[in-house]
Design an enzyme around this catalytic site. Sequence first.
Site, PDB file in Angstrom:
ATOM      1  N   LYS A  52       8.592  57.541  80.894  1.00 33.12           N
ATOM      2  CA  LYS A  52       7.169  56.996  81.145  1.00 33.12           C
ATOM      3  C   LYS A  52       6.480  57.849  81.582  1.00 33.12           C
ATOM      4  CE  LYS A  52       9.107  52.151  81.346  1.00 33.12           C
ATOM      5  NZ  LYS A  52       9.339  51.063  82.091  1.00 33.12           N
ATOM      6  N   GLN A  96      10.390  49.484  88.004  1.00 28.70           N
ATOM      7  CA  GLN A  96      11.442  49.648  86.942  1.00 28.70           C
ATOM      8  C   GLN A  96      12.583  48.548  86.969  1.00 28.70           C
ATOM      9  OE1 GLN A  96      11.101  51.275  84.008  1.00 28.70           O
ATOM     10  NE2 GLN A  96      13.122  50.531  83.203  1.00 28.70           N
ATOM     11  N   ASP A 119       2.999  45.507  83.574  1.00 27.33           N
ATOM     12  CA  ASP A 119       4.272  44.868  82.606  1.00 27.33           C
ATOM     13  C   ASP A 119       3.733  43.675  82.350  1.00 27.33           C
ATOM     14  OD1 ASP A 119       6.417  46.591  82.395  1.00 27.33           O
ATOM     15  OD2 ASP A 119       7.128  46.597  84.368  1.00 27.33           O
TER      16      ASP A 119
END
Length: 286
Positions: A52, A96, A119
């Site tokens: 990422k 994460q 997200d």
Amino acid sequence: MAQIIDGKAIAAKIRGEIANDVKILAGQGIQPGLAVVLVGEDPASKVYVSMKEKACQDVGIFSDEHKLPAETSETDLLALIDKLNRDPRIHGILVQLPLPKQIDTEKVLEAISPTKDVDGFHPYNVGRLVVGKPLFQPCTPYGVMIMLKETGVDLKGKDVVVVGRSNIVGKPVALMCLQQHATVTICHSRTRDLAAKVGQADVVIAAVGVPEMIKGEWVKPGAVVIDVGVNRVGDRKLVGDVEYAAASERAAAITPVPGGVGPMTITMLLYNTVESAKRQAIGNRQ
Ligand SMILES: Nc1nc2c(c(=O)[nH]1)N[C@@H](CN(C=O)c1ccc(C(=O)N[C@@H](CCC(=O)O)C(=O)O)cc1)CN2
């Protein structure tokens, strides 16, 4: 033999468009910023987080990395999120997953401002998706939808079978397909006669996390198969949730693993971050 749906190629095309948008924003004095928070040492999570960070650098997004020890308390993590929520350089916040056991994942996801939730996991964004008015859409299912579109698959009236009911992939991808007027069946570990359900599908979306659980012989000839699974077997080999070789004999089109849905997940994260920066710029001007 099935057409291979090349996730890497689709992702590269979209990343080019994103890099272009970032250049245009730079001309207006705006640099999109993504905060990436990793708690602990999970090897797969470390790989995804560094992918990422590199992807951000490649397109010109400011990447603000926070690597915290595995024993980090929930209170400390919530304090960091609060700081990032108020930081004007940051347009997207990503924690994460999975998180270590001492931390309540739902509490953390709900602490992220819905306007920086790139997200798409905050209940506000989940609700927006349910009512068909999405703000941020979760990256993996969003990537699946783009891949279907790029392959020319029109979902209207199609029978879609989703195998897996996770909050990250199964449930949102089912909602997205419904929004595109598909007839959607969600299957899971307690579904009876999974083979028959899969066998009726025009489009199969496998997101169950079990290596090669969906047998090639179950696939209806001419179906489209999207494999979201990324399972590490043995030392290094990655396999999907679908028996790839056998399914390729019957499907019209299929995604490989690796190189299928995976690269789209990070691409849509970049996309959501840039969209967030654009929205915040408009908000600041009003
Ligand atoms: N906060 C989040 N956590 C997690 C998410 C998420 O979307 N948000 N999804 C997964 C992991 N994930 C991103 O975080 C992810 C998974 C796979 C890939 C990918 O590109 N896979 C490659 C293979 C990579 C390899 O060699 O291991 C592929 O399939 O070609 C990217 C991101 C869980 N956590």
